[in-house]
Design a protein around this motif. Structure first.
Motif, PDB file in Angstrom:
ATOM      1  N   MET A  22       0.829  -1.199   0.000  1.00 12.66           N
ATOM      2  CA  MET A  22       0.000   0.000   0.000  1.00 12.66           C
ATOM      3  C   MET A  22       0.869   1.257   0.000  1.00 12.66           C
ATOM      4  SD  MET A  22      -1.172   2.656   2.138  1.00 12.66           S
ATOM      5  CE  MET A  22      -0.985   2.029   3.799  1.00 12.66           C
ATOM      6  N   LEU A  23       1.880   1.293   0.860  1.00 13.19           N
ATOM      7  CA  LEU A  23       2.765   2.455   0.916  1.00 13.19           C
ATOM      8  C   LEU A  23       3.548   2.607  -0.380  1.00 13.19           C
ATOM      9  CD1 LEU A  23       4.103   2.091   4.579  1.00 13.19           C
ATOM     10  CD2 LEU A  23       2.444   3.750   3.731  1.00 13.19           C
ATOM     11  N   GLY A  24       3.892   1.486  -1.005  1.00 11.39           N
ATOM     12  CA  GLY A  24       4.611   1.549  -2.270  1.00 11.39           C
ATOM     13  C   GLY A  24       3.815   2.253  -3.356  1.00 11.39           C
ATOM     14  N   ALA A  25       2.496   2.080  -3.356  1.00  8.63           N
ATOM     15  CA  ALA A  25       1.663   2.756  -4.348  1.00  8.63           C
ATOM     16  C   ALA A  25       1.689   4.264  -4.146  1.00  8.63           C
ATOM     17  CB  ALA A  25       0.225   2.232  -4.258  1.00  8.63           C
ATOM     18  N   PHE A  26       1.613   4.716  -2.913  1.00 11.87           N
ATOM     19  CA  PHE A  26       1.675   6.154  -2.649  1.00 11.87           C
ATOM     20  C   PHE A  26       3.050   6.722  -2.995  1.00 11.87           C
ATOM     21  CE2 PHE A  26      -2.017   5.117  -0.013  1.00 11.87           C
ATOM     22  CZ  PHE A  26      -2.861   6.162  -0.351  1.00 11.87           C
ATOM     23  N   ARG A  27       4.102   5.974  -2.689  1.00 12.17           N
ATOM     24  CA  ARG A  27       5.449   6.445  -3.038  1.00 12.17           C
ATOM     25  C   ARG A  27       5.614   6.556  -4.546  1.00 12.17           C
ATOM     26  NH1 ARG A  27       7.641   2.078   1.224  1.00 12.17           N
ATOM     27  NH2 ARG A  27       7.556   3.356   3.133  1.00 12.17           N
ATOM     28  N   SER A  28       5.066   5.589  -5.284  1.00 12.11           N
ATOM     29  CA  SER A  28       5.155   5.644  -6.744  1.00 12.11           C
ATOM     30  C   SER A  28       4.394   6.846  -7.287  1.00 12.11           C
ATOM     31  CB  SER A  28       4.595   4.357  -7.347  1.00 12.11           C
ATOM     32  OG  SER A  28       5.347   3.235  -6.933  1.00 12.11           O
ATOM     33  N   ALA A  29       3.241   7.143  -6.706  1.00 10.05           N
ATOM     34  CA  ALA A  29       2.444   8.282  -7.175  1.00 10.05           C
ATOM     35  C   ALA A  29       3.159   9.604  -6.909  1.00 10.05           C
ATOM     36  CB  ALA A  29       1.076   8.269  -6.490  1.00 10.05           C
TER      37      ALA A  29
END
Length: 743
Positions: free
Chosen positions: A345-352
């Protein structure tokens, strides 16, 4: 000027009258023409000649008369430095009719026949000049005897102050020899200032550092004990430094902090090298026999280093409290255990966030979109793997912009497995996780304090964290996160460190009554039996008090009470003394010294025992029978202080009651001195990171240490060493707005 004087004398000899040069010229102009200057031929007769253009006139155009050009004579009165002349053409002739003040722009009459006396009288009353003079007026400084203090420029003082300025603002050491700095100082402050070379500044730093360290050594002689923190930092210059920070209570019973050393550790970070550098720093300040506790992180090398330091540093009152583990580091390990579950989940926000920040065109497009929908545009910062609180701050500043950020990323970012990069489920989980992390962030902030005791607060936060984990343990969204976090919590805090217990009991609002209550609450939350541990704590308290009575029995402090510092202290008194989470029977108003020893009849605790329970009970009962023990008994059996607000100052309370508890107050002071985290050492590294920045990587280790220590000592003088919030980290996420206001 000789020619002008001769000219004026000749005019007076011809019968012209005037107060000054312009008045004489005005009289002559009336006779010979307003645009003609009066000159004398060799026979002494006046003749019209073209004079030079006036430097004090605002109108420099020559008047044209009868086809010839005649220039006005230069105005010689000093008054025209502050006035512009106003000319008008009257009857075909250019005549001066007025004067305009260059400062307040007021128009005054300025006819040639009127003279300049009224213009001179305007200058002292000009409002603009008066206000300007008021700002630059020299203020007299008076000595205590009433005499005027005459300031004298001293180059050695100027060089010392330059060293202080460089250290406080992280300026280049060579700034004193720069032309720009010399021009600024000589023009704006002191024309006698002379350049100072880099080599001279380095020598001045060494001299000033030696003087300040000698003052600190002298100050520490009057301190009974010192608590240390230490940590290792890897800098930008690929050099590792070990910090040693001292915490102590001054003569006014206020907490102080000083960095004692910042030593290069260019060898293996093993126990021997760590212990050697800590010992070296302590010896430099004469503190070998004054060390009460050393707070370190949980690295295995630190534990082995303490084992080597134990024989050297146990000369104060033994080694019971010598090794303390950083509470904030433990909180970090607890939270990181849960972050592992939320990595996708945190990886998706970091990618965004990376997708937005990686293109100036996207940032510009997002800015335009935010302005169009009426929202202040901004960028967003990425968290760091090694700092979980940066993850909390990333979510804190991102969630309020959920609507705009989500729409922009959905429309701009390619689909991932046929789905948008950020879905509603991502935002839902992020909001829940952010609220969940808030308790750990608040506890970390409070435990990072410098100017108030943190040791009596730690059990409050252990209780709050245990309750927090227990509340979320059965939450369907966070169950998978809480389980590994609770395991990590029990690994480190199932067994309560003795220092935590002593500090809590020595809080006059808690004593044994509150301590018994908090053990019962913790037992309900984690299932551990603390009945025998309570007996052990009481016995150890009697033993350590006996050592203090032997060491300080004759000491009686005489200083008057003064208020100490206050700080942000989130506590759990409502829960401890009958709050909504406490069970029936949590109030222990009947608990006394004699009844405490009977609490050891429960099941055997899993806590580590230094001696057998029977031996501890024997020590407790024998200690209570001593005459010196009556001081401890009187404190434990007395009523608690019913003041549960954040403004209560524990150190100040013990200061005011030191005559009632002369020995116990010393023990309390030492316990309250111990920081439960190594944040003070980490803040030293933040400071060092600014010292060894890109342009200063050639600084030697000795200079780095001098700069860091001088800056810390300067901040200590102003009590500005550490703020409650991690301001630097907070600003790295907050100050990312894209509009003009943020510039």
């Amino acid at each position: 000027m000789a020619a002008d004087d001769s000219y004026n004398n000749e005019l007076r000899s011809m019968g012209f009258r005037g107060d000054d040069e312009d008045d004489l010229s005005a009289d002559a102009a009336e006779l010979f023409g307003s645009n003609a200057a009066v000159d004398l031929d060799p026979e002494g007769l006046p003749q019209g000649t073209a004079a030079g253009s006036g430097t004090g006139s605002a109108s420099t155009a020559a008047a044209t008369e009868s086809g010839s050009t005649r220039k006005r004579r230069a105005s010689t009165s000093k008054v025209w430095k502050d006035f512009d002349e106003i000319y008008e053409v009257i009857d075909g002739k250019e005549r001066r009719t007025g004067a305009r003040c260059k400062h307040c722009k007021k128009n005054l009459t300025g006819k040639s026949t009127h003279g300049t006396g009224h213009l001179k009288r305007h200058i002292p009353i000009c409002p603009v000049l008066k206000s300007r003079n008021a700002m630059t007026q020299t203020q007299l400084k008076f000595n205590p005897d009433g005499s005027v203090h005459l300031w004298e420029y001293k180059p050695e003082v100027a060089r010392t102050e330059l060293c202080r300025l460089i250290a406080r603002l992280d300026l280049p050491i060579c700034i004193g020899e720069s032309d720009a700095f010399e021009e600024y100082i000589t023009t704006a402050h002191n024309p006698k200032f002379a350049k100072v070379s880099r080599q001279t500044t380095t020598r001045d730093f060494a001299k000033y550092f030696t003087e300040r360290r000698a003052q600190l050594v002298e100050c520490l002689k009057s301190v009974s004990s010192v608590a240390l923190t230490s940590d290792i930092w890897s800098g930008n210059a690929k050099e590792d430094y070990l910090s040693v920070v001292a915490h102590f209570v001054n003569a006014d019973w206020q907490l102080e902090k000083r960095i004692l050393g910042l030593r290069l550790i260019d060898v293996s970070h093993n126990a021997e090298n760590i212990a050697e550098r800590i010992t070296s720093v302590i010896a430099d300040y004469g503190l070998t026999d004054k060390i009460f506790a050393v707070t370190l992180d949980n690295a295995a090398a630190n534990t082995r280093a303490i084992n080597q330091l134990n024989p050297v540093l146990s000369g104060y009152v033994g080694s019971l409290f010598l090794h303390q583990r950083c509470a904030c580091h433990i909180i970090n390990l607890i939270v990181k255990a849960g972050l592992e579950v939320f990595k996708p989940m945190l990886g998706a926000f970091r990618s965004a966030i990376s997708f937005l920040n990686s293109s100036n065109q996207r940032i510009a497009a997002y800015k335009s979109y935010c302005i169009a929908v009426g929202e202040r545009p901004r960028k967003f910062g990425l968290d760091m793997d090694v700092r979980w609180n940066s993850t909390y701050l990333m979510l804190k500043h991102l969630l309020p912009h959920k609507a705009t950020f989500s729409v922009f990323i959905t429309t701009q970012h390619p689909l991932v497995d046929g789905q948008p990069l950020l879905t509603d489920q991502h935002w839902y989980v992020a909001e829940i996780f952010f609220e969940f992390l808030e308790q750990f962030y608040d506890s970390t902030v409070v435990m990072s304090g410098v100017y108030y005791p943190t040791s009596p607060l730690i059990l409050h936060h252990v209780l709050e964290i245990a309750s927090h984990l227990n509340n979320y343990e059965n939450d369907r969204d966070l169950r998978s996160v809480v389980v590994p976090m609770k395991d990590k919590f029990l690994q480190y805090w199932c067994d309560i460190p003795m220092l935590y217990s002593f500090a809590f009991i020595l809080d006059p609002r808690a004593k044994l009554k509150g301590f018994t209550n908090i053990l019962r609450l913790l037992s309900q939350l984690n299932g551990n039996d603390y009945s025998c541990y309570l007996t052990e704590v009481r016995a150890e308290l009697s033993v350590i008090f006996a050592k203090y009575d032997e060491k300080f029995g004759g000491v009686r402090l005489q200083r008057a009470a003064q208020p100490g510092p206050t700080g942000k202290r989130k506590t759990a008194w409502g829960r401890i003394f009958g709050g909504e989470s406490s069970s029936s029977g949590s109030s222990l108003s009947g608990t006394t010294l004699s009844s405490v020893t009977s609490l050891g009849s429960g099941s055997t605790s899993s806590l580590h025992r230094r001696t057998s329970a029977s031996a501890l009970l024997q020590a407790a009962t024998s200690g209570a029978s001593l005459s010196s023990g009556s001081e401890l008994s009187a404190y434990l059996d007395s009523d608690t202080v019913n003041q549960y607000d954040d403004d209560f100052n524990i150190l100040n309370w013990w200061h005011e009651h030191k005559l009632s508890y002369p020995v116990l107050s010393i023990l309390a002071r030492d316990v309250m001195t111990v920081p439960v985290s190594t944040i003070s050492s980490e803040s030293a590294f933040s400071m060092t990171g600014r010292i060894i920045e890109e342009r200063r990587r050639r600084l030697g280790p000795e200079v780095v240490e001098m700069l860091a220590l001088i800056k810390d000592w300067e901040q200590a003088d102003a009590r500005l060493q550490h703020l409650i919030e991690d301001e630097e980290l907070e600003e790295s996420f907050e100050n990312l707005y894209l509009d003009v206001e943020s510039v």
